[in-house]
Design a protein around this motif. Structure first.
Motif, PDB file in Angstrom:
ATOM      1  N   SER A  50      24.801 -43.989  27.531  1.00 59.10           N
ATOM      2  CA  SER A  50      25.094 -45.048  28.515  1.00 59.10           C
ATOM      3  C   SER A  50      23.916 -46.011  28.638  1.00 59.10           C
ATOM      4  O   SER A  50      24.095 -47.226  28.748  1.00 59.10           O
ATOM      5  CB  SER A  50      25.393 -44.441  29.882  1.00 59.10           C
ATOM      6  OG  SER A  50      26.515 -43.601  29.807  1.00 59.10           O
ATOM      7  N   GLN A  96      31.427 -46.291  31.906  1.00 57.80           N
ATOM      8  CA  GLN A  96      31.901 -44.912  31.846  1.00 57.80           C
ATOM      9  C   GLN A  96      32.753 -44.587  33.078  1.00 57.80           C
ATOM     10  O   GLN A  96      33.774 -43.932  32.982  1.00 57.80           O
ATOM     11  CB  GLN A  96      30.679 -43.981  31.789  1.00 57.80           C
ATOM     12  CG  GLN A  96      31.009 -42.517  31.614  1.00 57.80           C
ATOM     13  CD  GLN A  96      29.778 -41.708  31.213  1.00 57.80           C
ATOM     14  OE1 GLN A  96      28.686 -42.236  31.047  1.00 57.80           O
ATOM     15  NE2 GLN A  96      29.953 -40.415  31.040  1.00 57.80           N
ATOM     16  N   ASP A 173      32.067 -47.193  26.910  1.00 58.43           N
ATOM     17  CA  ASP A 173      31.289 -46.000  27.230  1.00 58.43           C
ATOM     18  C   ASP A 173      32.230 -44.837  27.535  1.00 58.43           C
ATOM     19  O   ASP A 173      32.830 -44.796  28.605  1.00 58.43           O
ATOM     20  CB  ASP A 173      30.362 -46.282  28.411  1.00 58.43           C
ATOM     21  CG  ASP A 173      29.228 -45.259  28.503  1.00 58.43           C
ATOM     22  OD1 ASP A 173      29.212 -44.319  27.677  1.00 58.43           O
ATOM     23  OD2 ASP A 173      28.378 -45.404  29.397  1.00 58.43           O
ATOM     24  N   GLU A 174      32.333 -43.925  26.597  1.00 59.19           N
ATOM     25  CA  GLU A 174      33.205 -42.746  26.726  1.00 59.19           C
ATOM     26  C   GLU A 174      34.599 -43.094  27.257  1.00 59.19           C
ATOM     27  O   GLU A 174      35.020 -42.584  28.300  1.00 59.19           O
ATOM     28  CB  GLU A 174      32.542 -41.691  27.622  1.00 59.19           C
ATOM     29  CG  GLU A 174      31.159 -41.330  27.117  1.00 59.19           C
ATOM     30  CD  GLU A 174      30.734 -39.914  27.470  1.00 59.19           C
ATOM     31  OE1 GLU A 174      31.617 -39.064  27.693  1.00 59.19           O
ATOM     32  OE2 GLU A 174      29.527 -39.660  27.498  1.00 59.19           O
TER      33      GLU A 174
HETATM   34 MG   LIG Z   1      27.047 -41.771  29.743  1.00 60.17          MG
END
Ligand SMILES: [Mg+2]
Ligand SMILES: Nc1ncnc2c1ncn2[C@@H]1O[C@H](COP(=O)(O)OP(=O)(O)OP(=O)(O)O)[C@@H](O)[C@H]1O
Lengths: 275, 293
Positions: A50, A96, A173-174
């Motif tokens: 991140s 995220q 992010d993810e």
């Molecule tokens: Mg992260």
């Protein structure tokens, strides 16, 4: 790095970052990301994924080292609203945590936020919002409040907010964390489609199964090194069990073997402790 | 308004444990705020105020607030209050909920402020305590009327404010402030506060629910207090991080120090009419106020 023929979007040289000057998150990262590339950053919890994306997006200045985006030095972007806006016109970021990304009263307002900051004409804004909602298949949710949505709906709405600016680069992010298998598959397909549309896509994840569909190049971050420890195409990386174990992406005793019968490495010699 | 997260939680149906009281209260309050203050449902109703230009609405409400604080007679303030109820009705708000919300919660504060003035203002004595060390407390007529006045003012002002907030989307309200030359920094801060307060409420709510679901049986008062202490610490840390995160999320979408929102306000005839009516009403009522003895 093998490819020198690409027009670079991001170039990082010796970039380090530590939170509050005390908690190191990235150490001496060298990395180039090229136009049109689909890059997956693969790494365990806390390895700095991140943080890396936030540095790419100009949200954190590196504590050391240098980052260039589109040929511009980003070290002072925090003090220069014009440069910040120029950068964010070309780079979209999906955080995220979707709750952070969705801060407006309704999904429609949220998707419109980016285009409005760009100062576009109202009709243009409307058109972009419509297009982004359609791409992510969330047209029906336009009038809902973000907090009323399910996890998967939130994620798609969040991606729509980034897409509305029609950026050249997407930082995800993810994006598939905490989603059920079907929602995950739908999202992976959408991400692959964005890549086909010619956008550069940088995705962080720790889920190996989504990598083949969305990665041209995979960069593996070390669990403790806090910098890339390997890179290659998806097949090469995913076949390298030792590497994946070392990066804490699979556990010796706790992983599925999709392709072949496996034999456990019962020696714990290469085992790592976490702290 | 009171069917809240807490009552939906199955644990509360089967076990009305006294230990759950704090959790129930907190989830109750945060849930109510989430559902009411942060909801856009009221703002979407096809009522009079909802369809009025936000700038006009803001200015009109300010005019009525000014009239409320300038008025010297209780009856006049009550007239403004009745006008606010009429506006609530015309804006299709649920009147009992609206009135209850205003008078139950906030005037508690007003009452605390008002009670001393019952005793402290000179005037004709209505009731008095027996002499006590050469002194006695007496409720005087002007004390009563000034306390009543204070309460009426607080209630009316809160009603007017609630009308504005309930019938206006937050983004439009911010935009209206911008048009009225409220400094941009102030508006940005308000904007972030809104989202971030919401997230914070949400977090608090979830933390309580997750704790309730992890707790088997009853917990002692001591444990509860200790847990609340820890929770407060966590929330302060979280709130700092959250405000930071929301700011970053805005930056990443091209925010460059000046919020731009969609609504392009175009005042129509009905807006001018509304503003005119508000101004005439305020002026008229103040004239009456000054001519009353
Ligand atoms: Mg992260
Ligand atoms: N706001 C912060 N303050 C202090 N330390 C932080 C902060 N955010 C992250 N860190 C630390 O920096 C390191 C990298 O964090 P980062 O969030 O970038 O990791 P990540 O790879 O994204 O992890 P995850 O997969 O869990 O999201 C971690 O050790 C973390 O503890």
């Amino acid at each position: 790095m093998t490819r020198r023929d690409c027009p670079p979007i991001f170039r990082l040289e010796g970039v380090s970052y530590s939170y509050l000057g005390r908690y190191p998150a990235l150490q001496d990262v060298n990395l180039t990301i090229c136009q049109g590339e689909k890059v997956v950053i693969l790494g365990a919890n806390g390895c700095g994924k991140s943080t890396l994306l936030k540095i790419l997006d100009g949200l954190y200045p590196p504590s050391a080292g240098r980052i260039e985006a589109f040929g511009e030095d980003l070290s002072r972007v925090g003090d220069d609203p014009a440069q910040s806006q120029r950068l964010h016109r070309r780079v979209g970021f999906v955080f995220q945590d979707a709750d952070i990304q969705l801060f407006s009263p309704t999904v429609w307002d949220d998707v419109a936020f980016g285009p409005l900051q760009m100062g576009w004409e109202q009709d243009e804004v409307r058109r972009r919002v419509q297009e982004a909602l359609r791409l992510m298949d969330v047209e029906d949710l336009a009038d809902r409040a973000p907090y009323e949505l399910s996890g998967g709906e939130k994620k798609r709405a969040a991606i729509a907010t980034a897409l509305a600016i029609d950026p050249e680069v997407l930082l995800l992010d993810e994006p598939t964390a905490n989603l059920d298998p079907r929602t995950k598959a739908v999202l992976v397909e959408l991400i692959a489609r964005l890549g086909e549309m010619g956008k550069s896509v940088v995705t962080t994840t720790q889920e190996l199964e989504i990598v083949p569909s969305i990665a041209g190049r995979v960069i593996v971050f070390g669990d403790k090194e806090r910098r890339p420890i390997a890179e290659g195409d998806a097949d090469t990386i995913l076949d390298d069990t030792d590497l994946l174990v070392r990066a804490n992406l699979i556990h010796q005793h706790l992983h599925l073997h999709g392709r072949r019968a496996h034999s456990h490495q019962h020696s714990h010699a290469g085992d790592h402790d976490h702290h | 308004m009171t069917e809240l997260a807490a009552t939906q939680h199955p644990a509360h149906k089967s076990r009305p444990a006294p230990g759950a009281f704090v959790a129930r209260t907190v989830t109750g309050i945060t849930g109510a705020l989430e559902r009411n203050v942060f909801s856009v449902e009221n703002a979407r109703l096809p009522g009079v105020l909802q369809q009025t230009d936000p700038r006009v609405k803001l200015v009109s409400i300010l005019i009525l607030l000014a009239a409320t604080s300038l008025a010297r007679h209780l009856l006049v303030v009550i007239a403004v209050y009745l006008a606010s109820l009429l506006l609530a009705r015309l804006s299709r708000l649920h009147l009992p909920t609206f009135a209850r919300g205003v008078w139950l919660g906030i005037p508690l504060l007003g009452a605390v402020v008002a009670i001393p003035s019952l005793f402290l203002l000179p005037g004709h004595t209505l009731i008095a305590t027996p002499e006590f060390g050469g002194m006695r407390l007496a409720v005087t007529d002007s004390g009563v009327s000034s306390a009543a006045m204070l309460l009426a003012r607080v209630g009316t002002s809160v009603s007017l404010g609630a009308l504005l907030i309930l019938t206006t989307r937050w983004a439009d309200l911010l935009k209206a402030l911008q048009v009225l030359h409220v400094p941009a920094v102030f508006i940005v801060v308000l904007g972030i506060t809104y989202r971030y307060l919401f997230l914070l409420l949400h977090t608090t709510n979830n933390m309580f629910l997750s704790r309730t679901s992890r707790t088997v049986g009853q917990t002692s008062g001591f444990e509860q207090r200790r847990w609340i202490g820890a929770l407060t610490g966590t929330l302060v840390g979280k709130s700092l991080k959250m405000s930071d995160d929301v700011y970053q999320a805005m930056l990443s979408r091209g925010f460059a120090g000046e919020i731009r929102t969609f609504a392009s306000f175009r005042a129509r005839d009905q807006d001018r009419l509304f503003l005119g009516l508000a101004a005439v009403f305020a002026a008229g009522i103040l004239l009456v106020d000054r001519s009353m003895m």
